[in-house]
Scaffold this motif. Structure first.
Motif, PDB file in Angstrom:
ATOM      1  N   GLY A   1      -5.362  12.360 -11.804  1.00 43.87           N
ATOM      2  CA  GLY A   1      -6.793  12.378 -11.524  1.00 43.87           C
ATOM      3  C   GLY A   1      -7.337  11.048 -11.062  1.00 43.87           C
ATOM      4  N   ALA A   2      -6.516   9.998 -11.083  1.00 45.77           N
ATOM      5  CA  ALA A   2      -6.928   8.668 -10.612  1.00 45.77           C
ATOM      6  C   ALA A   2      -8.257   8.232 -11.224  1.00 45.77           C
ATOM      7  CB  ALA A   2      -7.012   8.650  -9.083  1.00 45.77           C
TER       8      ALA A   2
ATOM      9  N   ALA B   1       0.836  -1.198   0.000  1.00 49.24           N
ATOM     10  CA  ALA B   1       0.000   0.000   0.000  1.00 49.24           C
ATOM     11  C   ALA B   1       0.875   1.252   0.000  1.00 49.24           C
ATOM     12  CB  ALA B   1      -0.920  -0.013   1.218  1.00 49.24           C
ATOM     13  N   GLN B   2       0.595   2.150  -0.916  1.00 54.99           N
ATOM     14  CA  GLN B   2       1.299   3.431  -1.024  1.00 54.99           C
ATOM     15  C   GLN B   2       0.307   4.483  -1.517  1.00 54.99           C
ATOM     16  OE1 GLN B   2       4.319   4.039  -0.033  1.00 54.99           O
ATOM     17  NE2 GLN B   2       5.182   1.977   0.188  1.00 54.99           N
ATOM     18  N   GLU B   3       0.451   5.685  -0.980  1.00 52.94           N
ATOM     19  CA  GLU B   3      -0.502   6.740  -1.303  1.00 52.94           C
ATOM     20  C   GLU B   3       0.066   7.674  -2.366  1.00 52.94           C
ATOM     21  OE1 GLU B   3      -3.052  10.259   0.992  1.00 52.94           O
ATOM     22  OE2 GLU B   3      -1.976   8.716   2.131  1.00 52.94           O
ATOM     23  N   ALA B   4      -0.724   7.883  -3.416  1.00 56.38           N
ATOM     24  CA  ALA B   4      -0.353   8.833  -4.476  1.00 56.38           C
ATOM     25  C   ALA B   4      -0.678  10.253  -3.997  1.00 56.38           C
ATOM     26  CB  ALA B   4      -1.126   8.508  -5.751  1.00 56.38           C
ATOM     27  N   PRO B   5      -0.087  11.285  -4.584  1.00 57.84           N
ATOM     28  CA  PRO B   5       0.728  11.235  -5.812  1.00 57.84           C
ATOM     29  C   PRO B   5       2.229  11.072  -5.566  1.00 57.84           C
ATOM     30  CG  PRO B   5       0.248  13.504  -5.283  1.00 57.84           C
ATOM     31  CD  PRO B   5      -0.443  12.678  -4.232  1.00 57.84           C
ATOM     32  N   ASP B   6       2.672  11.121  -4.300  1.00 59.22           N
ATOM     33  CA  ASP B   6       4.112  11.049  -4.049  1.00 59.22           C
ATOM     34  C   ASP B   6       4.652   9.631  -4.131  1.00 59.22           C
ATOM     35  OD1 ASP B   6       4.231  13.810  -3.583  1.00 59.22           O
ATOM     36  OD2 ASP B   6       3.680  13.555  -1.482  1.00 59.22           O
ATOM     37  N   ASN B   7       3.791   8.636  -3.898  1.00 59.73           N
ATOM     38  CA  ASN B   7       4.225   7.239  -3.867  1.00 59.73           C
ATOM     39  C   ASN B   7       3.355   6.409  -4.805  1.00 59.73           C
ATOM     40  OD1 ASN B   7       6.198   7.520  -1.544  1.00 59.73           O
ATOM     41  ND2 ASN B   7       4.308   8.220  -0.554  1.00 59.73           N
ATOM     42  N   GLY B   8       3.663   5.096  -4.860  1.00 58.23           N
ATOM     43  CA  GLY B   8       2.861   4.209  -5.689  1.00 58.23           C
ATOM     44  C   GLY B   8       3.664   3.568  -6.796  1.00 58.23           C
TER      45      GLY B   8
ATOM     46  N   GLU C   1      -1.862   9.256 -18.787  1.00 62.41           N
ATOM     47  CA  GLU C   1      -1.222  10.388 -19.445  1.00 62.41           C
ATOM     48  C   GLU C   1       0.288  10.168 -19.430  1.00 62.41           C
ATOM     49  OE1 GLU C   1      -4.991  11.151 -17.735  1.00 62.41           O
ATOM     50  OE2 GLU C   1      -3.148  10.993 -16.550  1.00 62.41           O
ATOM     51  N   PHE C   2       0.957  10.566 -20.518  1.00 65.12           N
ATOM     52  CA  PHE C   2       2.411  10.499 -20.519  1.00 65.12           C
ATOM     53  C   PHE C   2       2.948  11.490 -19.492  1.00 65.12           C
ATOM     54  CE2 PHE C   2       1.589   8.657 -24.727  1.00 65.12           C
ATOM     55  CZ  PHE C   2       2.438   7.550 -24.661  1.00 65.12           C
ATOM     56  N   GLY C   3       3.812  10.991 -18.595  1.00 71.04           N
ATOM     57  CA  GLY C   3       4.336  11.825 -17.522  1.00 71.04           C
ATOM     58  C   GLY C   3       3.330  12.109 -16.432  1.00 71.04           C
ATOM     59  N   GLY C   4       2.229  11.343 -16.379  1.00 73.27           N
ATOM     60  CA  GLY C   4       1.181  11.577 -15.390  1.00 73.27           C
ATOM     61  C   GLY C   4       1.605  11.223 -13.970  1.00 73.27           C
TER      62      GLY C   4
END
Length: 354
Positions: free
Chosen positions: A315-316, A291-298, A321-324
């Protein structure tokens, strides 16, 4: 006995008459002409115009009935010459005029059966009814106009070839970046020779349509004339394929995809490779994730073990998206991960907890 027979005959006749009346539908009144549009009017629908602008206004003479009553009018369209076998209703009203905007009318016209960017004849009529099933609807006179609809779907090219048996209808597609553009791209498993093929006016891919091949130099130059050479992927693999039918250029780049991130066993240090399945045209992988929380992890998807080409989910929303943004993992566990690049420029993924 004679009187009894006459009585029975009269009773039977009355019974039949009453039974027929119960099912009898009558139409009383009259219906006149369509006033607008004019017979033969030409309408070219413009995808670049404000789609809320009025495309057409249909007006007509009032229908009349023997008794004062509220009348409902329905404007109907159909491909010319079909005798309204499958009419499309474009609106209802209690007045004798109806307008519809560009966006809605374009949808109705294509639903009726006209092809995008192809001029077609369309019949229009008005149906009137008073909400009584015992009174048949009345129909106005008919007018025929000419309409050219459009589509805002991304323009596409097919890539038939040795990789799929040279069958255009089932060939993978490339898509342009926007309506009206000619910079096509998409992901294709290539194995040997192939060509680029345009759709016909109905959107169908088949031989006989305009196609492009290599100019014979194998330097990424396209030609669209008879006798062009087939393009050729000398090494079978999964490729990012690009073609520009205005610049007459094309390119291929072999790409292997994997996932990376601190939700994977190897963290941000290295990729875990995905496997391509030609039958589903998707990449997949089964892997333990934490388990990891976006946007910093995942996690993220990236090509060729580098950051030049990577896909995330800003936007999950399940689209990529490229570079999303990084993709968060809500719960630790074993996952089946899929990456679907088969629909050009509309790339998706899935994470399924096993």
């Amino acid at each position: 006995m004679k009187y009894l027979f006459k009585f029975c005959l009269i009773t039977f006749t009355l019974f039949i008459s009453c039974s027929d009346d119960d099912n009898l539908q009558i139409s009383e009144g009259s219906f006149g002409n369509i006033l607008t549009p004019d017979e033969g009017q030409v309408i070219i629908l413009n995808p670049f115009e404000d789609q809320t602008n009025i495309a057409i206004t249909v007006s007509w003479e009032d229908a009349t009935y023997d008794v004062p009553t509220s009348i409902n009018y329905t404007a109907e369209i159909a491909v010319s010459g079909t005798n309204f076998e499958n009419p499309i209703a474009i609106g209802n009203t209690n007045t004798n005029s109806l307008s519809t905007n560009i966006s809605n009318f374009n949808g109705f016209v294509t639903q009726a059966g006209l092809f995008p960017f192809v001029e077609g004849a369309l019949d229009i009529r008005i149906k009137s009814d008073i909400g009584d099933e015992n009174v048949l609807p009345q129909y106005s006179s008919m007018v025929t106009i000419t309409v050219t609809p459009f589509t805002t779907d991304l323009p596409r090219l097919a890539v038939p070839g040795n990789h799929q048996g040279w069958d255009p209808p089932t060939a993978p597609n490339l898509a342009a970046s926007a309506f009206g553009e000619t910079d096509y791209e998409g992901y294709v498993w290539l194995d040997g020779e192939y060509k680029f093929l345009a759709p016909d006016q109905t959107g169908a891919f088949d031989w006989g349509n305009t196609d492009w091949g290599d100019d014979g130099t194998s330097t990424g130059v396209l030609v669209d004339m008879d006798g062009e050479a087939n393009c050729n992927a000398t090494v079978a693999g999964y490729y990012l394929v690009k073609a520009n039918t205005s610049d007459l250029t094309y390119s291929t780049e072999a790409q292997s995809w994997g996932i990376i991130g601190n939700a994977t066993p190897t963290g941000w240090d290295s990729d875990t490779d995905m496997i391509y399945d030609p039958a589903t045209r998707m990449l997949s992988l089964t892997l333990d994730l934490t388990a990891q929380e976006a946007p910093d992890n995942g996690i993220k998807f990236r090509a060729n073990d580098g950051w030049d080409i990577n896909l995330g989910d800003s936007g999950a929303d399940g689209t990529m998206e490229f570079g999303g943004d990084n993709i968060g993992i809500a719960e630790s566990g074993n996952y089946t991960i899929t990456l679907d690049l088969s629909n050009p420029r509309e790339y998706t993924y899935s994470l399924t907890l096993n």
